[in-house]
Design a protein around this motif. Structure first.
Motif, short mmCIF file in Angstrom:
data_model
loop_
_atom_site.label_atom_id
_atom_site.label_comp_id
_atom_site.label_asym_id
_atom_site.label_seq_id
_atom_site.Cartn_x
_atom_site.Cartn_y
_atom_site.Cartn_z
N ASP A 2 0.85 -1.19 0.00
CA ASP A 2 0.00 0.00 0.00
C ASP A 2 0.88 1.24 0.00
O ASP A 2 1.67 1.45 0.92
N PRO A 3 0.78 2.10 -1.03
CA PRO A 3 1.64 3.29 -1.06
C PRO A 3 1.37 4.25 0.08
O PRO A 3 2.20 5.11 0.38
N ASP A 4 0.21 4.13 0.72
CA ASP A 4 -0.14 5.01 1.84
C ASP A 4 0.16 4.37 3.19
O ASP A 4 -0.38 4.81 4.21
N ASN A 152 10.93 8.00 -4.23
CA ASN A 152 9.63 7.38 -3.97
C ASN A 152 9.04 8.03 -2.74
O ASN A 152 9.73 8.24 -1.74
N SER A 154 6.58 6.80 -0.86
CA SER A 154 6.05 5.82 0.09
C SER A 154 7.02 5.66 1.27
O SER A 154 8.22 5.53 1.06
N ASP A 157 8.84 2.16 0.75
CA ASP A 157 9.82 2.08 -0.33
C ASP A 157 11.03 2.98 -0.06
O ASP A 157 12.18 2.56 -0.27
#
Length: 832
Positions: A2-4, A152, A154, A157
């Motif tokens: 999940d990027p969030d 990135n 995130s 990441d």
């Protein structure tokens, strides 16, 4: 992924949780200790699947012998402070003089009156008073604009990228940069080489075969009891594990583990007595200092904290984090024993920065580049890199950033890692990081730490601190026109060996080079800087294209005693003559003078009132003139050619010596060209000046001299920009007229805040509205009848300047006519 994902969840996924039990349990401590050793009890690995053949890997040799050894005499210690969640670098190192900062962050910007100024452009958050006190002692390096390509946003990441410390990972990494460094130590690594203060073991502290010890901030209770019952139990454990029991290697291994647990607790216990102070980071850093004081061989300690993801209520929340950081550092250095003061370096890191614009919730969102601290007695204090730009360039025109724009980085975070790996931890950065990254000039040479007592420096780098000059007859090191005749291409660079070449000995730490650009195919500039260091955003000389442009360069020598030379645009040939070098051993020292004219063939000062003809030689008396001592052996002159009738060059060399194959300045008809000249004095304290063609007037202003007694020593540094009047974010934005511009120089760009007698500046004048000259002199004095560089309208011209510093730590720059932009890069300073 999940990027969030939250910062806390990202950190959890990138760490090994060492315990899920409440603190204080004896069972917990034994269980955790086994995990520390890598036995993996409770960590997902069943012992009966390991096999006896795995015993050597999972029970380190240090357990079978001694798990701790004192630091070696040349070993440094790194303390890492992670600021998880994404620290707001712009509200940590604040560009308070940039109007864009206040405009973009109108609801969270710190007022200029509240920040703690580092110079006229940036300052620290007001809650970092202790850090500012260390800055004032030249113990803090502020590395600006740190990031990585294709960032990135995130937490997971970017955190993984920083922890991994290699190329951006395409899959989940299993090792981190500190862990791989420990792997590289091989058999010399001890169990306590690296440690984390806490119960979570983050990825960057894990290697393929080694991992850090986790030491809970509340201590290890098993083995620490002092009552009679505990003592009897400990004696019993020691007794049954004192010798082999004949029940197999696993039995003996566990018995040895229990015994070593007691020894470990005995070793670590002093770090928890008396009770560490309250405050999450303060407690961790106090424990870290006490463990260093115990001299048990710790080389890297992680003591991190979180809650930096300030999407809202940033003024309050970020202010609290800054206060925690400041208090933690103050407690750390108060607890650190003076024996280690010169060997310990603290470095901050964070997975990313914050947006330049604030949001409507009094917060900021995930950004890219950041500013970080490197702190210690062995650190070359100052500003490194460049503050993230708050503008973007569209079609060659500067524009304001849009609300969701991010800013570009200028220092790769792996350069920061490479600097501490090679400069503090003994090397191996290219192996650990998977590539060779340029290094910053962050560490002082051994024996040149600031403040504190004892310890020396475990720093690296060939810093020319306290160097003396040996001047020589000019000697050519490079001419790209010869041989294959290959020019330096656009964006290209070459590496030039200097130390150990021709007249320069292998122990030279800096060199005085006359660098000439020949036949450039377009407007461009050259930058000369130490090999192995990140190329600075500075220039050494500027050319318009088709011309021949010289400039004197005092360059610190980098890796292998070399310098790098970069060409910005087009193609250009480069000629380099060495005229002197600096060494750590005693030689000649510098005495700075207010500029004084000692030669002007137009008026008959110092020579006949006549132009010097083709092939003509002029012998100039230097000693006894303009304040130059009779015992001087080298002079610093600003030599200017004006009104030449033909293209040619001038060579300056010691009177009585053979004229070298070298030039000091080049010119075309009707041009006025200055250049700084550092010339060894010859017979009778004189220098000779040769004009190659046509007739020309020659002017010389003396700026100082070198001699065997008295005077100041040079510290050469990687170039750092102090002034650019073209920069709308700078404190001196706008062209300079006939009012002298005051430029503070001490306490900036790596120059100490006290003890400085003179600075070495590369000064560039550009975009002038008419022909003019610029004079640099000590602030507080009247402008002298002298010049440092001469320009025509629209021309860009650079010249090296050695300027005496005024009593307020500043120099003044006077422009004689029209309006002109000025740029100044510092490359060294003199202290007496």
């Amino acid at each position: 992924m999940d990027p969030d994902i939250s910062a806390a969840d990202a950190f959890a996924l990138l760490s090994t949780r060492q315990s899920s039990f409440a603190p204080g349990s004896t069972a917990l401590d034994r269980r955790r200790f086994l995990q520390m050793l890598g036995l993996g009890v409770g960590g997902g690995m069943l012992l009966d699947t390991v096999g006896i053949e795995g015993l050597d890997r999972w029970i380190p040799g240090s357990l079978r012998n001694a798990f701790a050894a004192p630091l070696g005499a040349d070993q440094g210690v790194l303390v890492l402070i992670g600021m998880y969640g994404g620290n707001d670098g712009l509200n940590t190192v604040v560009p308070y003089a940039n109007p864009k900062y206040g405009a973009y962050r109108s609801n969270i910007a710190l007022s200029p009156s509240s920040v703690l100024p580092l110079d006229a452009a940036v300052g620290l958050h007001p809650n970092l008073a202790f850090v500012k006190s260390l800055w004032d002692q030249q113990k803090v390096a502020v590395v600006q604009g740190v990031g990585y390509p294709n960032p990135n946003l995130s937490h997971f990441d970017s955190m993984a990228t920083w922890m991994y410390g290699n190329a951006v990972p395409s899959s989940m990494p299993t090792t981190g940069w500190v862990g791989r460094w420990v792997d590289g130590l091989g058999a010399s690594a001890e169990l306590l080489t690296t440690a984390v203060i806490g119960t979570d073991l983050p990825l960057h502290m894990i290697g393929a075969g080694r991992q850090a010890v986790t030491i809970p901030e509340y201590g290890l209770s098993y083995g620490a009891g002092t009552d009679a019952t505990s003592a009897r139990m400990y004696d019993g454990v020691r007794a049954y594990s004192a010798s082999l029991a004949g029940r197999g290697p696993w039995h003996d291994a566990f018995a040895a583990t229990e015994r070593s647990q007691l020894d470990m607790t005995h070793t670590i216990a002093p770090a928890f007595t008396p009770d560490p102070p309250d405050g999450a980071l303060l407690k961790k850093l106090t424990i870290a200092a006490r463990l260093i004081n115990a001299d048990i061989g710790l080389r890297v300690i992680d003591a991190s904290f979180d809650a930096f993801d300030t999407h809202s209520d940033e003024p309050d929340e970020h202010g609290k984090r800054m206060a925690e950081l400041d208090a933690g550092l103050q407690g750390f250095f108060a607890a650190l024993d003076a024996r280690f003061a010169g060997r310990v370096t603290v470095m901050t890191f964070s997975e990313f920065g914050r947006t330049p614009w604030s949001n409507g919730s009094l917060g900021t969102d995930h950004g890219t580049t950041n500013n970080h601290f490197v702190i210690g007695n062995n650190v070359n204090g100052g500003l490194y890199g460049q503050q993230p730009s708050l503008q973007k360039v569209v079609g060659g025109v500067p524009k304001d950033l849009d609300e969701w724009d991010r800013v570009d980085f200028n220092v790769d975070f792996r350069s920061l890692y490479a600097t501490v790996l090679d400069g503090l931890l003994g090397g191996g950065s290219s192996t650990v990081l998977g590539a060779a990254y340029p290094k910053l000039d962050l560490f002082r040479a051994a024996g040149t730490t600031t403040g504190g007592s004892g310890g020396g420096s475990a720093g690296g780098g060939s810093n020319a601190a306290g160097a003396d000059l040996v001047s020589i007859v000019p000697d050519r090191l490079l001419d790209t026109r010869l041989g294959a005749g290959t020019p330096i291409g656009a964006g290209g660079s070459i590496t030039l060996p200097v130390a150990g070449v021709r007249s320069v000995p292998a122990n030279a730490v800096a060199a005085v080079l006359n660098v000439t650009a020949v036949g450039a195919t377009s407007s461009s500039f050259l930058t000369v800087w130490p090999t192995g260091v990140v190329r600075p955003g500075t220039s050494s000389l500027n050319m318009a294209g088709g011309d021949v442009v010289p400039n004197l360069v005092i360059a610190k020598l980098g890796d292998g005693g070399q310098v790098d030379i970069f060409n910005h645009a087009g193609e250009v040939h480069c000629v380099v003559d060495v005229v002197g070098y600096f060494q750590s051993a005693a030689a000649s020292r510098f005495t700075s003078l207010s500029p004084a004219r000692i030669l002007d063939t137009r008026s008959g000062l110092g020579a006949a009132a006549a132009a010097v003809g083709p092939g003509g030689v002029l012998d100039l008396q230097v000693t006894g003139q303009g304040g130059v001592d009779p015992g001087a052996d080298t002079v610093v002159l600003n030599v200017t050619v004006t009104e030449p009738s033909a293209s040619g060059f001038v060579t300056v060399w010691p009177t009585g010596a053979a004229m070298p194959t070298a030039s000091n300045l080049n010119f075309v008809p009707a041009q006025t060209v200055p250049n700084l000249v550092l010339a060894k004095l010859g017979v009778g304290g004189k220098v000779s000046l040769f004009n190659s063609a046509g007739s020309t007037q020659i002017i010389a202003d003396v700026l100082g001299y070198f001699g065997p007694t008295g005077g100041s020593r040079l510290t050469s540094i990687a170039p750092a920009r102090l002034l650019d009047t073209r920069d709308p974010a700078g404190p001196s934005f706008g062209p300079v007229g006939q009012t002298p511009l005051v430029v503070p120089v001490v306490g900036r760009g790596g120059v100490p805040s006290s003890g400085v007698t003179a600075v070495v500046l590369n000064v560039t004048a550009t975009d002038g509205t008419r022909g003019s000259y610029v004079t640099v002199y000590p602030n507080g004095q009247d402008a002298p009848t002298a010049s440092n560089l001469n320009t025509t309208a629209g021309q860009a011209r650079a010249n090296l300047v050695i300027a005496k510093v005024g009593p307020d730590g500043a120099v003044a720059m006077f422009n004689s006519s029209g309006a002109i932009h000025l740029i100044a890069d510092v490359v060294g300073y003199f202290t007496g």
